[in-house]
Design an enzyme around this catalytic site. Structure first.
Site, PDB file in Angstrom:
ATOM      1  N   SER A 130     -10.919  -0.792   3.489  1.00 31.93           N
ATOM      2  CA  SER A 130     -10.072  -1.227   4.613  1.00 31.93           C
ATOM      3  C   SER A 130      -9.449  -0.008   5.265  1.00 31.93           C
ATOM      4  O   SER A 130      -8.779   0.773   4.589  1.00 31.93           O
ATOM      5  CB  SER A 130      -8.957  -2.145   4.109  1.00 31.93           C
ATOM      6  OG  SER A 130      -9.515  -3.201   3.379  1.00 31.93           O
ATOM      7  N   GLU A 183      -4.396   2.473   6.648  1.00 31.45           N
ATOM      8  CA  GLU A 183      -4.127   2.400   5.201  1.00 31.45           C
ATOM      9  C   GLU A 183      -4.609   3.687   4.541  1.00 31.45           C
ATOM     10  O   GLU A 183      -4.109   4.095   3.502  1.00 31.45           O
ATOM     11  CB  GLU A 183      -4.887   1.190   4.620  1.00 31.45           C
ATOM     12  CG  GLU A 183      -4.793   1.085   3.118  1.00 31.45           C
ATOM     13  CD  GLU A 183      -5.552  -0.113   2.545  1.00 31.45           C
ATOM     14  OE1 GLU A 183      -5.532  -1.201   3.152  1.00 31.45           O
ATOM     15  OE2 GLU A 183      -6.159   0.056   1.469  1.00 31.45           O
ATOM     16  N   ARG A 203       0.836  -1.220   0.000  1.00 31.07           N
ATOM     17  CA  ARG A 203       0.000   0.000   0.000  1.00 31.07           C
ATOM     18  C   ARG A 203       0.864   1.261   0.000  1.00 31.07           C
ATOM     19  O   ARG A 203       0.499   2.287   0.570  1.00 31.07           O
ATOM     20  CB  ARG A 203      -0.949   0.037   1.205  1.00 31.07           C
ATOM     21  CG  ARG A 203      -1.885  -1.112   1.301  1.00 31.07           C
ATOM     22  CD  ARG A 203      -2.936  -1.139   0.186  1.00 31.07           C
ATOM     23  NE  ARG A 203      -3.869  -2.215   0.408  1.00 31.07           N
ATOM     24  CZ  ARG A 203      -3.677  -3.463  -0.011  1.00 31.07           C
ATOM     25  NH1 ARG A 203      -2.589  -3.781  -0.723  1.00 31.07           N
ATOM     26  NH2 ARG A 203      -4.547  -4.396   0.234  1.00 31.07           N
TER      27      ARG A 203
HETATM   28  C1  LIG Z   1     -15.431  -0.083  -0.253  1.00 26.46           C
HETATM   29  C2  LIG Z   1     -13.969   0.130  -0.559  1.00 26.46           C
HETATM   30  C3  LIG Z   1     -13.130  -0.970  -0.754  1.00 26.46           C
HETATM   31  C4  LIG Z   1     -11.779  -0.791  -1.032  1.00 26.46           C
HETATM   32  N1  LIG Z   1     -10.976  -1.902  -1.205  1.00 26.46           N
HETATM   33  C5  LIG Z   1      -9.669  -1.746  -1.482  1.00 26.46           C
HETATM   34  C6  LIG Z   1      -8.824  -2.896  -1.678  1.00 26.46           C
HETATM   35  O1  LIG Z   1      -9.252  -4.044  -1.620  1.00 26.46           O
HETATM   36  N2  LIG Z   1      -7.513  -2.684  -1.957  1.00 26.46           N
HETATM   37  C7  LIG Z   1      -6.984  -1.422  -2.051  1.00 26.46           C
HETATM   38  O2  LIG Z   1      -5.778  -1.317  -2.315  1.00 26.46           O
HETATM   39  N3  LIG Z   1      -7.760  -0.316  -1.861  1.00 26.46           N
HETATM   40  C8  LIG Z   1      -9.066  -0.454  -1.577  1.00 26.46           C
HETATM   41  N4  LIG Z   1      -9.854   0.649  -1.368  1.00 26.46           N
HETATM   42  C9  LIG Z   1      -9.238   1.985  -1.459  1.00 26.46           C
HETATM   43  C10 LIG Z   1      -9.442   2.666  -2.837  1.00 26.46           C
HETATM   44  O3  LIG Z   1     -10.248   1.897  -3.671  1.00 26.46           O
HETATM   45  C11 LIG Z   1      -8.104   2.871  -3.533  1.00 26.46           C
HETATM   46  O4  LIG Z   1      -7.276   3.678  -2.723  1.00 26.46           O
HETATM   47  C12 LIG Z   1      -8.258   3.530  -4.913  1.00 26.46           C
HETATM   48  O5  LIG Z   1      -7.007   3.553  -5.568  1.00 26.46           O
HETATM   49  C13 LIG Z   1      -8.837   4.931  -4.813  1.00 26.46           C
HETATM   50  O6  LIG Z   1      -9.067   5.424  -6.118  1.00 26.46           O
HETATM   51  P1  LIG Z   1      -9.697   6.847  -6.402  1.00 26.46           P
HETATM   52  O7  LIG Z   1      -9.702   7.024  -7.879  1.00 26.46           O
HETATM   53  O8  LIG Z   1     -10.998   6.947  -5.656  1.00 26.46           O
HETATM   54  O9  LIG Z   1      -8.612   7.804  -5.737  1.00 26.46           O
HETATM   55  P2  LIG Z   1      -8.785   8.907  -4.604  1.00 26.46           P
HETATM   56  O10 LIG Z   1      -9.284   8.258  -3.345  1.00 26.46           O
HETATM   57  O11 LIG Z   1      -9.486  10.057  -5.186  1.00 26.46           O
HETATM   58  O12 LIG Z   1      -7.249   9.295  -4.400  1.00 26.46           O
HETATM   59  C14 LIG Z   1      -6.355   8.484  -3.662  1.00 26.46           C
HETATM   60  C15 LIG Z   1      -4.995   9.195  -3.615  1.00 26.46           C
HETATM   61  O13 LIG Z   1      -4.390   9.150  -4.895  1.00 26.46           O
HETATM   62  C16 LIG Z   1      -4.164  10.470  -5.405  1.00 26.46           C
HETATM   63  N5  LIG Z   1      -4.508  10.423  -6.838  1.00 26.46           N
HETATM   64  C17 LIG Z   1      -5.706  10.061  -7.363  1.00 26.46           C
HETATM   65  N6  LIG Z   1      -5.633  10.074  -8.715  1.00 26.46           N
HETATM   66  C18 LIG Z   1      -4.361  10.460  -9.039  1.00 26.46           C
HETATM   67  C19 LIG Z   1      -3.664  10.653 -10.283  1.00 26.46           C
HETATM   68  N7  LIG Z   1      -4.234  10.455 -11.468  1.00 26.46           N
HETATM   69  N8  LIG Z   1      -2.352  11.039 -10.209  1.00 26.46           N
HETATM   70  C20 LIG Z   1      -1.748  11.235  -9.021  1.00 26.46           C
HETATM   71  N9  LIG Z   1      -2.356  11.058  -7.813  1.00 26.46           N
HETATM   72  C21 LIG Z   1      -3.643  10.670  -7.826  1.00 26.46           C
HETATM   73  C22 LIG Z   1      -5.086  11.376  -4.607  1.00 26.46           C
HETATM   74  O14 LIG Z   1      -4.545  12.680  -4.511  1.00 26.46           O
HETATM   75  C23 LIG Z   1      -5.079  10.670  -3.250  1.00 26.46           C
HETATM   76  O15 LIG Z   1      -3.926  10.999  -2.514  1.00 26.46           O
HETATM   77  C24 LIG Z   1     -11.218   0.508  -1.105  1.00 26.46           C
HETATM   78  C25 LIG Z   1     -12.063   1.623  -0.914  1.00 26.46           C
HETATM   79  C26 LIG Z   1     -13.421   1.442  -0.648  1.00 26.46           C
HETATM   80  C27 LIG Z   1     -14.288   2.641  -0.449  1.00 26.46           C
END
Ligand SMILES: Cc1cc2nc3c(=O)[nH]c(=O)nc-3n(C[C@H](O)[C@H](O)[C@H](O)COP(=O)(O)OP(=O)(O)OC[C@H]3O[C@@H](n4cnc5c(N)ncnc54)[C@H](O)[C@@H]3O)c2cc1C
Length: 238
Positions: A138, A234, A64
């Site tokens: 998580s 996380e 992570r």
């Molecule tokens: C129900 C649920 C289940 C989940 N299960 C998992 C799992 O099993 N495994 C796991 O690893 N994660 C999990 N997550 C966490 C989440 O899915 C991940 O962190 C995912 O990558 C978030 O994507 P997002 O597009 O919503 O990014 P955001 O939450 O909008 O951003 C996350 C971070 O990345 C940065 N960011 C976003 N896009 C970019 C870009 N294009 N360039 C540079 N920086 C960027 C943002 O500034 C922020 O710091 C879960 C979340 C939820 C709500």
């Protein structure tokens, strides 16, 4: 990718989010991580407007973790990701309850698509729908502890689930530790611990970010007290 018959990301199915965010925390689930199939990404430097290529090695991926969360936090926008996938692959079914789900559904030898669908179904049964109940997925990382520490703990907790890491250490599911500490299903008026998966903190409405932080700290303290293991978040705090 799965619908095109390409192996390498199937266990990451149903993780919510955009592809650009995937390298930021090296998304992972069910024994697979983005870094296993990530070749490189393109990113724009917000200071100079220049485009840079980050190879797998340059991203310094960890559990992570990546360089985008640390040394160069907030400096680059990832604009594309190249994956290296395979037309033939060995499915990873050892992690969590994948095997038992497949057996129950008569799929001892699943296809790529069947494994993908099984993972989606398992996640749907365990994780809240964010459109109905607020969560960040998580909340804590699974702690990785020295093998000797694990063996000592296993004497008192013979059913402790665990996964051997390539470096000889042992990963313990944080959700199990939290559940054993008595938190699964706990709630007050505003926030709580999801009743189907103790690793997920949920917001029932009307609460504050501080309510979640306070709950997370109470959970951390009680896990540390019961098992001597420090679990760390996380999620990013904003
Ligand atoms: C129900 C649920 C289940 C989940 N299960 C998992 C799992 O099993 N495994 C796991 O690893 N994660 C999990 N997550 C966490 C989440 O899915 C991940 O962190 C995912 O990558 C978030 O994507 P997002 O597009 O919503 O990014 P955001 O939450 O909008 O951003 C996350 C971070 O990345 C940065 N960011 C976003 N896009 C970019 C870009 N294009 N360039 C540079 N920086 C960027 C943002 O500034 C922020 O710091 C879960 C979340 C939820 C709500």
């Amino acid at each position: 990718m799965v619908s095109q018959g390409l192996y390498g990301v199937e266990n990451l199915a149903h993780i919510p989010g955009k592809v650009g965010a995937a390298p930021v925390q090296n998304i992972g689930a069910y024994g697979m991580e983005l870094k296993d199939s990530f070749m490189q990404c393109q990113a724009m430097d917000l200071n100079t407007g220049q485009i840079h290529i980050f190879t797998n090695e340059a991203c310094c991926f960890g559990y992570r973790e990546s360089i985008f969360k640390h040394e160069i936090k907030g400096r680059y926008i990832i604009t594309s990701v190249d994956f290296q996938l395979s037309k033939q692959g060995v499915l990873k079914t050892e992690y969590g309850n994948i095997k038992s789900y497949l057996t129950e559904h008569g799929m001892e030898h699943p296809t790529l698509q069947q494994l993908h669908d099984a993972i989606c179904a398992i996640r749907d049964a365990k994780l809240p729908d964010v459109k109905q109940l607020g969560s960040a997925g998580s909340f804590f990382k699974n702690p990785v502890i020295p093998a000797a520490r694990f063996e000592a703990l296993q004497k008192d907790h013979p059913n402790m689930p665990h996964y051997d890491e390539p470096d000889g250490k042992v990963k313990v599911p944080a959700g199990w530790l939290i559940e054993q500490a008595g938190w699964k299903g706990w709630r007050n008026e505003h926030v709580g611990v999801y009743d189907k998966q103790a690793l997920v903190l949920v917001h029932y409405g009307g609460g504050t970010g501080q309510d979640i932080v306070n709950l997370a700290q109470r959970i951390q303290h009680s896990v540390a007290e019961k098992f001597g293991i420090q679990i760390s978040p996380e999620v990013n705090f904003v």
